[in-house]
Design an enzyme around this catalytic site. Structure first.
Site, mmCIF file in Angstrom:
data_model
loop_
_atom_site.group_PDB
_atom_site.id
_atom_site.type_symbol
_atom_site.label_atom_id
_atom_site.label_comp_id
_atom_site.label_asym_id
_atom_site.label_seq_id
_atom_site.Cartn_x
_atom_site.Cartn_y
_atom_site.Cartn_z
ATOM 1 N N SER A 47 47.220 29.418 5.248
ATOM 2 C CA SER A 47 47.919 28.351 4.642
ATOM 3 C C SER A 47 49.211 28.980 3.891
ATOM 4 O O SER A 47 49.992 29.845 4.253
ATOM 5 C CB SER A 47 47.275 27.466 3.937
ATOM 6 O OG SER A 47 48.027 26.166 3.490
ATOM 7 N N ASP A 62 45.890 20.746 13.548
ATOM 8 C CA ASP A 62 46.087 20.923 12.082
ATOM 9 C C ASP A 62 47.098 19.722 11.728
ATOM 10 O O ASP A 62 48.147 19.560 11.899
ATOM 11 C CB ASP A 62 46.721 22.367 11.818
ATOM 12 C CG ASP A 62 46.896 22.705 10.465
ATOM 13 O OD1 ASP A 62 46.967 21.617 9.345
ATOM 14 O OD2 ASP A 62 47.260 23.701 9.914
ATOM 15 N N HIS A 73 43.091 22.284 9.798
ATOM 16 C CA HIS A 73 43.721 23.248 8.703
ATOM 17 C C HIS A 73 42.364 23.620 8.159
ATOM 18 O O HIS A 73 41.399 22.984 8.018
ATOM 19 C CB HIS A 73 44.564 22.511 7.639
ATOM 20 C CG HIS A 73 45.351 23.264 6.902
ATOM 21 N ND1 HIS A 73 46.498 23.820 7.431
ATOM 22 C CD2 HIS A 73 45.494 23.542 5.527
ATOM 23 C CE1 HIS A 73 47.063 24.754 6.442
ATOM 24 N NE2 HIS A 73 46.617 24.421 5.390
#
Length: 421
Positions: free
Chosen positions: A249, A344, A377
């Site tokens: 991320s 995601d 994610h």
């Protein structure tokens, strides 16, 4: 006897789940406090922070930690699902695309251990990949690498039997958290556990976070950590000439930017002469173009403007471009293995596809991309079959790069035996 054994494993798993749950609860509490600080300044960030919390602290994380302590073989039985098979195929194809069909013959690690996938002819048949747990030797946690107090601490993961004469390859882990929250624990445990088992040294870092700091303080700290590792890791058995980097991320954004901007004095104030080059990068579900709002979650641009950059994009587009890893792609880029989840909801996988394509278009020699089906994610936080397969694939990727550096030597020297002088 078998029932007693299962009961004992389940009991240990329950205790581990409670311990991990307590740690995750503490992390979540700190995250909520930071989130409250963010929301105090901008109610529009509610959607972004809420989504990030649900992605970073799901209940499955605790369950995954618990299951990982019961029996890796038992967990492996659940890996025959369609999703696991597809992930296996995609990871394998990504490595074949980068190195050719015989890539496993090129993998080399300090232990000399052949990859588990190679021995079993397929990631789904992995007999054992360690569950996520910290591996510290004495005096290797909360080491200061800069003047930033708690934000400039790092942990060193290493095998306890690493001989003083050894120079193990190094992997730096940059944590995610929307540039604002979270720290060096408990992210990337499946990957770091695997790399340590293979004889690597892993370094997990903290860094300055918004809104207390403004860009580019985040990347300056990451580069400061790289410089510290190059200067000091030999004291812990690491090789200062072979440093790689990973992150998820926001950590992927920072890891990629660091890998592509080696020795850039503009991002190294006060340590301009330090060598901050890395030999490979493996970023997960990252943001690589901060200028393309169409390839972002709808709340990301206002979030970046208000909390991270402290500037509106329309007023200062150059600032956002200079913070984007995609702006730094070049033909001499180190090898990249870019990974992203197909589903995601926080960072569209189009970010990683465009970044990988830009690296290839720039002439980068080694670029591998894997987009995992049905993955969301932070898919690697839980000790699932998929996260372990990803850890194994990344270890193979880094093992090939390390093998190249070592002259693609086959066989091994015993980890506990220093090389002959």
């Amino acid at each position: 006897m078998h029932i007693a054994s299962v009961t004992s494993r389940c009991s240990r798993a329950g205790a581990e789940a409670l311990r991990q749950g307590a740690q995750l609860a503490a992390d979540a509490r700190d995250t909520c406090r930071a989130g409250a600080l963010l929301l105090r300044g901008s109610p529009c960030a509610i959607g972004w922070v809420a989504g990030w919390l649900s992605a970073e602290f799901p209940a499955r994380v605790v369950t995954g930690h618990a299951l990982s302590r019961i029996s890796p073989r038992s967990i492996g039985r659940f890996g025959t699902s369609w999703a696991a098979q597809r992930a296996d195929q995609i990871l394998h194809a990504a490595l074949v695309d980068a190195f050719g069909p015989d890539f496993r013959d090129l993998v080399w690690h300090p232990t000399g251990e052949q990859s588990e996938a190679a021995r079993r002819s397929g990631l789904l048949n992995l007999p054992h990949i360690p569950g996520p747990h910290r591996r510290y030797a004495a005096q290797t946690s909360d080491i200061p690498y800069g003047p930033g107090g708690r934000e400039n601490l790092l942990d060193i993961w290493r095998r306890p039997d690493l001989a003083p004469g050894r120079r193990a390859p190094v992997l730096i882990q940059v944590p995610g958290g929307a540039w604002t929250i979270n720290g060096k624990r408990p992210q990337a445990y499946p990957l770091m556990s695997r790399m340590v088992e293979l004889g690597w040294i892993c370094v997990s870092i903290n860094y300055s976070k918004s809104p207390r700091c403004t860009w580019p303080a985040h990347i300056v700290d990451v580069k400061r950590a790289i410089a510290w590792v190059r200067e000091n890791i030999a004291d812990y058995g690491g090789d200062p000439d072979f440093i790689t980097i990973t992150g998820g991320s926001a950590g992927a954004h920072l890891a990629a930017l660091a890998a592509l901007s080696a020795n850039d004095p503009a991002l190294q104030p006060g340590f301009e002469s330090a060598d901050t080059a890395v030999q490979a990068a493996a970023p997960y579900y990252g943001v690589y173009d901060l200028t393309n709002a169409e390839n972002m979650h709808e709340m990301m641009m206002p979030f970046l403007e208000h909390f991270v950059m402290r500037s509106r994009y329309v007023d200062n587009p150059g600032l956002f471009k200079a913070a984007s890893p995609i702006s730094y792609v070049h033909s001499e880029a180190p090898p990249f293995f870019v990974l992203h989840g197909e589903k995601d909801p926080m960072v569209p996988s189009a970010q990683s596809r465009a970044f990988s394509a830009a690296l290839r278009d720039a002439g980068a020699a080694t670029v591998s991309y894997a987009e995992l089906p049905n993955a969301h994610h932070a898919f690697d936080l839980a000790a699932t079959v998929r996260s372990r397969m990803v850890a194994e694939a990344v270890s193979d990727f880094l093992g090939v790069i390390y093998g190249r550096r070592m002259g693609a030597r086959k066989g091994s020297l015993a980890l506990s035996s220093p090389p002959a002088s």
